[in-house]
Scaffold this motif. Sequence first.
Motif, PDB file in Angstrom:
ATOM      1  N   ASP A  42      45.740  77.194  -3.434  1.00  0.00           N
ATOM      2  CA  ASP A  42      44.815  77.606  -4.486  1.00  0.00           C
ATOM      3  C   ASP A  42      43.586  78.256  -3.845  1.00  0.00           C
ATOM      4  OD1 ASP A  42      42.248  76.739  -6.150  1.00  0.00           O
ATOM      5  OD2 ASP A  42      43.939  76.946  -7.552  1.00  0.00           O
ATOM      6  N   SER A  43      43.278  79.481  -4.255  1.00  0.00           N
ATOM      7  CA  SER A  43      42.189  80.227  -3.616  1.00  0.00           C
ATOM      8  C   SER A  43      40.819  79.589  -3.843  1.00  0.00           C
ATOM      9  CB  SER A  43      42.180  81.678  -4.082  1.00  0.00           C
ATOM     10  OG  SER A  43      41.951  81.749  -5.469  1.00  0.00           O
ATOM     11  N   GLN A  44      40.584  79.014  -5.021  1.00  0.00           N
ATOM     12  CA  GLN A  44      39.292  78.376  -5.286  1.00  0.00           C
ATOM     13  C   GLN A  44      39.114  77.117  -4.431  1.00  0.00           C
ATOM     14  OE1 GLN A  44      39.502  77.947  -9.578  1.00  0.00           O
ATOM     15  NE2 GLN A  44      37.964  79.566  -9.825  1.00  0.00           N
ATOM     16  N   LEU A  45      40.169  76.342  -4.329  1.00  0.00           N
ATOM     17  CA  LEU A  45      40.113  75.132  -3.512  1.00  0.00           C
ATOM     18  C   LEU A  45      39.970  75.490  -2.032  1.00  0.00           C
ATOM     19  CD1 LEU A  45      40.154  72.091  -3.564  1.00  0.00           C
ATOM     20  CD2 LEU A  45      42.648  72.152  -3.554  1.00  0.00           C
ATOM     21  N   LYS A  46      40.688  76.523  -1.612  1.00  0.00           N
ATOM     22  CA  LYS A  46      40.593  76.996  -0.225  1.00  0.00           C
ATOM     23  C   LYS A  46      39.160  77.432   0.075  1.00  0.00           C
ATOM     24  CE  LYS A  46      42.965  80.088   2.968  1.00  0.00           C
ATOM     25  NZ  LYS A  46      44.000  79.235   3.514  1.00  0.00           N
TER      26      LYS A  46
END
Length: 71
Positions: A42-46
């Motif tokens: 997940d890009s936001q979590l990353k």
Amino acid sequence: MNSTATASKPIEANNLKVIKDEIGYELLMNKKFRKYADCCNDSQLKSLCTEASNVHRENFNSLKTYLDSHQ
């Protein structure tokens, strides 16, 4: 008292231990969040993990600089 005299003042043993413990903690958290970021799909979590890693790296660098200025 000028800032040079303050910078060269030795750190008391109990404070030195606390600073060294905090340096270790910040290093560990930096590594963990970097690893978490590598594992995220997940890009936001990353992005959040990368940001946390950077904060802990900055904290580590600040503590290390402070410690080095007193030795």
